[in-house]
Design an enzyme around this catalytic site. Structure first.
Site, PDB file in Angstrom:
ATOM      1  N   GLU A  89      30.036   3.140  46.001  1.00 55.74           N
ATOM      2  CA  GLU A  89      29.555   4.113  45.479  1.00 55.74           C
ATOM      3  C   GLU A  89      27.881   3.672  45.621  1.00 55.74           C
ATOM      4  O   GLU A  89      27.667   2.773  44.769  1.00 55.74           O
ATOM      5  CB  GLU A  89      30.128   4.426  43.928  1.00 55.74           C
ATOM      6  N   GLU A 144      26.852  15.325  46.876  1.00 52.51           N
ATOM      7  CA  GLU A 144      27.452  13.957  47.326  1.00 52.51           C
ATOM      8  C   GLU A 144      27.886  14.220  48.860  1.00 52.51           C
ATOM      9  O   GLU A 144      27.510  13.274  49.470  1.00 52.51           O
ATOM     10  CB  GLU A 144      28.607  13.627  46.390  1.00 52.51           C
ATOM     11  N   HIS A 201      30.361   6.774  49.343  1.00 53.55           N
ATOM     12  CA  HIS A 201      30.173   8.107  48.041  1.00 53.55           C
ATOM     13  C   HIS A 201      28.902   7.770  47.202  1.00 53.55           C
ATOM     14  O   HIS A 201      28.118   6.779  47.539  1.00 53.55           O
ATOM     15  CB  HIS A 201      31.603   7.682  47.484  1.00 53.55           C
ATOM     16  N   HIS A 228      34.099  13.098  50.863  1.00 45.91           N
ATOM     17  CA  HIS A 228      34.131  14.435  50.611  1.00 45.91           C
ATOM     18  C   HIS A 228      33.564  15.166  51.794  1.00 45.91           C
ATOM     19  O   HIS A 228      33.715  14.771  53.022  1.00 45.91           O
ATOM     20  CB  HIS A 228      33.240  14.796  49.390  1.00 45.91           C
TER      21      HIS A 228
END
Lengths: 161, 645
Positions: free
Chosen positions: B599, B463, B537, B449
Site C-alpha cells: 500500500e 487507486e 495498491h 484493481h
C-alpha cells in the site's frame, strides 16, 4: 452400581460443561476497537443486561463493536450505517451477517483489516468460547468486500491478523 | 409475584395485545398522542400509551421514519433479548426484553416499562428512546412536540488547549453572532437544549460557557457563548459526525510550555524531546550514551517470568546500545541501535493481564538499522531491563510502579563494536527455495484493481490509475535490470479468465465470480512459476491522519521480501514507514511464491495525496521496489545460475 454412578457423573459433567459454555456469569464483556494507528487493539468493557445466553451476548457484543467506542475516541470505525443483521452461533464459530453498508465505501487494506480485527477479537474473547468468525454481507457469503483485499471466504480467527 | 407487579404485567400485556392487534379495533394512532417532529405530524401504525410512555413496535413505519431522520439504526435479532439502537454519533442505546433498565452509552437508566417481544419485533418505550437520542417530548395544549436538542457539551483539556464539543440530536446549523479571538457566540437553529445554563472555568483556556434557549417549542434556538481565558485564540473544527462541532481555545502564554508531547505512532522514530519536558527526559540514573555496535536479534522468546511477571528474552549475536522510553499513554518501547532482525517483525498478544501487545519491528535504514520492541500496557506497569549472557531480558511486572522513570539508555555485551565500512555492506541475497521453480527470472507485477473496480478514490486520486502507473514504471526498471516481467493487467481492466469463472462456479461455493477475478491475478504468477509476486495498491482510511507506506505479507516466505522492500522503498521514496504487517489478503494468500502487497501511500491523507500527484514520487516508489527486489534476490542472472547448480 459403580458403572451407573460413573455414568451419572459423566452426564452431570457434560451438562455442567455445556451449560458453562452457553451462559456468561460476568456482568461486563470486552468490546475491542483498533486505534487510528491501524494496529493497536484496545478493549473497553460494556455492561450486560440480564440476558446472559451466549447467542444473545454474541449479538450484543458484535453490535457494540460495529457501533464502535464512544465518539470522542480516536478509532478506525466501520463505515457509517453499518449494522449487525444477525449473529448465529454454530459450535465455536460465530456467523455474523453485516448490512451492505459495510461495503459502502471502498477503503484500503488499512481500514478493512482494523475493522475486522476488532470484530474477531471481540467475538473470540474467552468468555464466549468462540474461536472463529464467519462474515456475511447482506445475508450472502463473500470472497472479499467489493474492491476489497481481506479474504472473507473462510472464517477469520485471531491468527488471521 | 406481588400485586403491583401483576398490575404492571397485566397493563403491559394489554398494551402489547392492543398494539399487536393493530387495526383490529380503533386505529392505534387515535389513542396515541398528537406528535409533531420537525414540522410534520409523526403517525404511528402500532402504538399505544403505556405507563406515561408510548409503546411502539420496532416494525412501525413511524418509528422507522423518526430514526431515519436522526441517522439512528435498530439492531434486533428474533429469539434473542437485546435490542441495540445506534445513534448517528455512534452511541448505543441498549434495551433488554423483559427489563425496564436500559443503557445509554453504557450509563444505566430506567424506562417506565420493559420492552416486550412481539414475534419478530419488539415493543419499545418510545419516549425513553427519544430522550436517549436527545429528543425531548414537550407537551403543548393539544399536541406533543418532539423537540431535538443540544444534548451534550463536553469539555476536555490538553495542556494549554481546551476543547469544547457541542453535540446535538441532528446536524447542527449554526450562525456566529459575535466573535473575537477569546470570545465566541454561536446560535444553533432548530434545537432546544437540556444543558445546564452556565459552567464556570471548565478548562485552563476557557473561563465560562453559557447556554441560553429561545424561540418556541416547535422552532427552538440555542445560543452557546464561550468566554476564553485572557490572551487565548480559538478555532472551530467540524465534529466526527454532522451533529457535532468542536471549538478549540488555546492559551499562548506560560500554559503553552507545559503541554506534553503527543506520543508518536509505534512505527515512528523515537521522540526528540526538548529540554523543558523534564518529566519525559532521560532519568538522572540513566547510563551515559554509548557508541552503537553491530548486532543481530537471533531469537526473541516471550514467556512467564519469575513470580507475577512476563519475561521477554532477546538473544543477540553481538553488542548493542539501547534506549528506552515510557510514553504517557501506557506504551513502552526500547530501540536496539545498529541491530537487525533475522526474521520478520512480530505482533504478540501474550496471555498476561498487564500487557496488551508486544510488537517487534525492524527500523532505521540499511546503514543505521535498529530494532524496536514495543509494549502496549494496561497501566503504568514497572518494566526492568537487564543485559544477560545471551543478550537482554525485559521483565514486565503485573503491578503498577511508583514514580517510574520515563526513559533511559544502556548497553549489552561489553564494549560495543565500532561500526566499520564492512559492517554495513548489504547481506547476501536470500536463497530461492519456494515455489515451483520453473521461471526464476520472472517477476509478476499486479497493479491493484482496474476496470469497474476503481479501488479507492479521494482527493482527486483514483487507486486503479495510480497502481497502473507505478507498475509500468517498475516494469521498465526491472526489465532494464534483466528480469522478465509479466503484468496481471497493463490496461484499465479487471482481469478474469473464463476458466476460473467456470471452475469457481462449478465449485458451488458462494461468490464465485469475485473469487475468480482475484484468483486470475494469482494464477498469472502461479501458472508461470514466477520468482516473486508484487501487488501494488494505494491505501485509504476513514481517518485523515493515517499515512505512510505499508508492506503486507501472509505466508512465512513473504516476510523477507516484505522487509527488503520496506527498507529500500522507504529509503528511495522518503515516505513514512508504516511497517510490515501480516494480513490474510487474498492475492498474497493464494500465490505460491514470495508475495507482497504494497500500500504505497494513503490517498485520504493530504500529505500523501500531494506526494502521489508527483511523478517523481511515483518513480521513486518504483525505484525503491526495484532496489528491494535486488536486495532480496540479487540479479536475475545469478539466480538462474544458482538454480542450474
Amino acid at each position: 452400581m459403580v458403572l451407573l454412578l460413573l455414568f451419572v457423573a459423566a452426564v452431570a459433567a457434560a451438562w455442567w460443561y455445556t451449560h458453562r459454555q452457553q451462559t456468561l456469569v460476568e456482568d461486563t464483556i470486552a468490546v475491542y476497537y483498533v486505534k487510528d494507528d491501524g494496529t493497536t487493539l484496545v478493549p473497553w468493557r460494556v455492561s450486560l443486561g440480564p440476558a446472559r445466553d451466549r447467542a444473545s451476548v454474541a449479538f450484543y457484543a458484535a453490535t457494540q463493536c460495529v457501533a464502535g467506542p464512544p465518539p470522542e475516541t480516536q478509532a478506525v470505525r466501520f463505515p457509517a450505517g453499518t449494522r449487525v443483521r444477525a449473529v448465529d452461533v454454530v459450535g465455536s464459530t460465530a456467523d455474523v451477517d453485516l448490512s451492505k453498508d459495510v461495503a459502502s465505501s471502498a477503503e484500503g487494506g488499512f481500514a478493512e483489516s482494523a475493522e475486522f480485527k476488532a470484530l474477531v477479537w471481540t467475538l473470540t474473547q474467552p468468555s464466549l468460547h468462540l474461536s472463529s468468525v464467519n462474515v456475511r454481507v447482506g445475508g450472502a457469503r463473500v470472497a472479499t468486500l467489493p474492491g476489497g483485499h481481506l479474504e472473507l471466504d473462510e472464517p477469520l480467527t485471531r491468527s488471521s491478523f | 409475584m406481588n400485586r403491583s407487579r401483576v398490575r404492571a404485567f397485566s397493563s403491559t400485556l394489554v398494551a402489547a395485545l392492543a398494539i399487536a392487534a393493530g387495526a383490529g379495533g380503533a386505529r392505534a394512532q387515535d389513542r396515541a398522542p398528537n406528535l409533531w417532529f420537525q414540522g410534520t405530524r409523526l403517525i404511528f401504525g402500532h402504538a399505544a400509551p403505556m405507563q406515561g410512555d408510548l409503546a411502539v413496535s420496532t416494525r412501525d413505519e413511524g418509528l422507522r421514519r423518526f430514526l431515519d431522520r436522526l441517522g439512528a439504526t435498530v439492531s434486533y435479532q428474533p429469539q434473542e433479548r437485546y435490542v441495540v439502537i445506534t445513534a448517528q454519533d455512534r452511541r448505543t442505546i441498549v434495551f433488554t426484553i423483559g427489563d425496564p433498565g436500559y443503557t445509554i452509552a453504557g450509563v444505566r437508566a430506567q424506562a417506565p416499562f420493559a420492552p416486550i417481544a412481539d414475534g419478530n419485533d419488539v415493543i419499545l418505550p418510545f419516549f425513553a428512546l427519544a430522550r436517549a437520542l436527545y429528543v425531548e417530548p414537550v407537551q403543548g395544549p393539544a399536541e406533543t412536540v418532539l423537540q431535538p436538542r443540544v444534548g451534550a457539551l463536553d469539555v476536555r483539556s490538553d495542556g494549554s488547549r481546551t476543547f469544547v464539543t457541542v453535540r446535538g440530536a441532528m446536524p447542527l446549523v449554526t450562525t456566529t453572532n459575535a466573535e473575537s479571538p477569546d470570545h465566541l457566540q454561536i446560535s444553533i437553529a432548530g434545537l432546544g437544549s437540556s444543558l445546564a445554563a452556565a459552567r464556570r472555568a471548565p478548562g485552563p483556556a476557557v473561563d465560562e460557557i453559557d447556554v441560553a434557549v429561545g424561540g418556541s417549542a416547535r422552532v427552538p434556538m440555542t445560543t452557546v457563548t464561550i468566554a476564553g481565558a485572557r490572551g487565548t485564540t480559538h478555532r472551530v473544527v467540524p465534529g466526527d459526525s454532522p451533529d457535532a462541532f468542536t471549538v478549540v481555545f488555546e492559551a499562548h502564554g506560560p500554559l503553552a510550555q507545559v503541554s506534553p508531547p503527543t506520543p508518536p505512532p509505534l512505527g515512528a522514530a523515537p521522540p526528540s524531546l526538548p529540554p523543558e519536558y523534564s518529566q519525559y527526559g532521560p532519568s538522572p540514573t540513566a547510563a551515559p550514551p554509548v557508541v552503537a555496535g553491530r548486532a543481530t536479534v537471533t531469537d526473541l522468546a516471550i514467556e512467564p517470568g519469575d513470580g507475577d511477571t512476563l519475561a521477554v528474552r532477546v538473544s543477540l549475536s553481538g553488542a548493542t546500545a539501547y534506549e528506552w522510553h515510557r510514553l504517557p499513554d501506557n506504551r513502552w518501547y526500547v530501540d536496539l541501535e545498529n541491530t537487525t532482525l533475522t526474521g520478520p517483525g512480530r505482533d504478540e498478544h501474550p496471555p498476561f493481564g498487564a500487557v496488551q501487545s508486544v510488537r517487534v519491528r525492524q527500523q532505521g535504514s540499511s546503514d543505521a538499522p535498529s530494532v524496536r520492541i514495543a509494549f502496549s500496557l494496561t497501566g503504568e506497569q514497572r518494566i526492568d531491563l537487564a543485559p544477560s549472557d545471551s543478550g537482554l531480558v525485559i521483565t514486565v511486572f503485573d503491578q503498577p510502579g511508583d514514580d517510574l522513570a520515563r526513559s533511559g539508555t544502556g548497553q549489552t555485551g561489553g564494549v560495543p563494536i565500532m561500526p566499520s565500512a564492512t559492517a554495513v555492506e548489504s547481506a547476501s541475497p536470500a536463497p530461492w527455495k519456494y515455489g515451483p521453480a520453473t521461471n526464476p527470472k520472472l517477476i509478476v507485477i499486479d497493479p491493484g484493481h482496474g476496470g469497474g473496480d476503481t479501488g479507492t478514490a479521494h482527493n482527486g486520486l483514483t487507486e486503479k490509475v495510480l497502481t497502473l502507473e507505478i507498475a509500468e514504471r517498475l516494469r521498465s526498471l526491472l526489465v532494464a535490470a534483466g528480469w522478465t516481467v509479466r503484468m496481471t493487467r497493463d490496461t484499465d481492466i479487471d482481469p478474469v479468465s473464463a476458466e476460473n469463472l467456470a471452475r469457481m462456479r462449478a465449485d458451488g461455493k458462494p461468490n464465485a465470480d469475485d473469487r475468480a477475478y482475484l484468483q486470475t491475478r494469482c494464477d498469472v504468477a502461479n501458472n508461470a512459476g514466477a520468482r516473486m509476486f508484487i501487488s501494488i495498491h494505494a491505501n485509504a482510511a476513514p481517518i485523515e491522519g493515517a499515512h505512510g507506506t505499508t508492506f503486507y505479507w501472509y505466508k512465512p516466505q513473504d516476510a523477507p521480501l516484505a522487509q527488503a522492500l520496506e527498507k529500500s522503498v522507504i529509503a528511495a521514496a522518503g515516505s513514512f514507514d508504516d511497517g510490515t504487517r501480516h494480513e490474510n489478503f487474498y492475492v498474497i494468500h493464494h500465490t505460491t511464491m514470495p508475495a507482497v502487497l504494497i500500500e504505497t501511500a494513503f490517498v485520504t491523507n493530504p500529505g500523501d495525496a500531494a506526494l502521489l500527484r508527483q511523478p517523481s514520487f511515483l518513480q521513486n516508489l518504483a525505484q525503491g521496489i526495484a532496489n528491494g527486489v535486488k536486495a532480496f534476490a540479487g540479479a536475475p542472472s545469478s539466480n538462474a545460475l544458482s538454480e542450474q547448480q
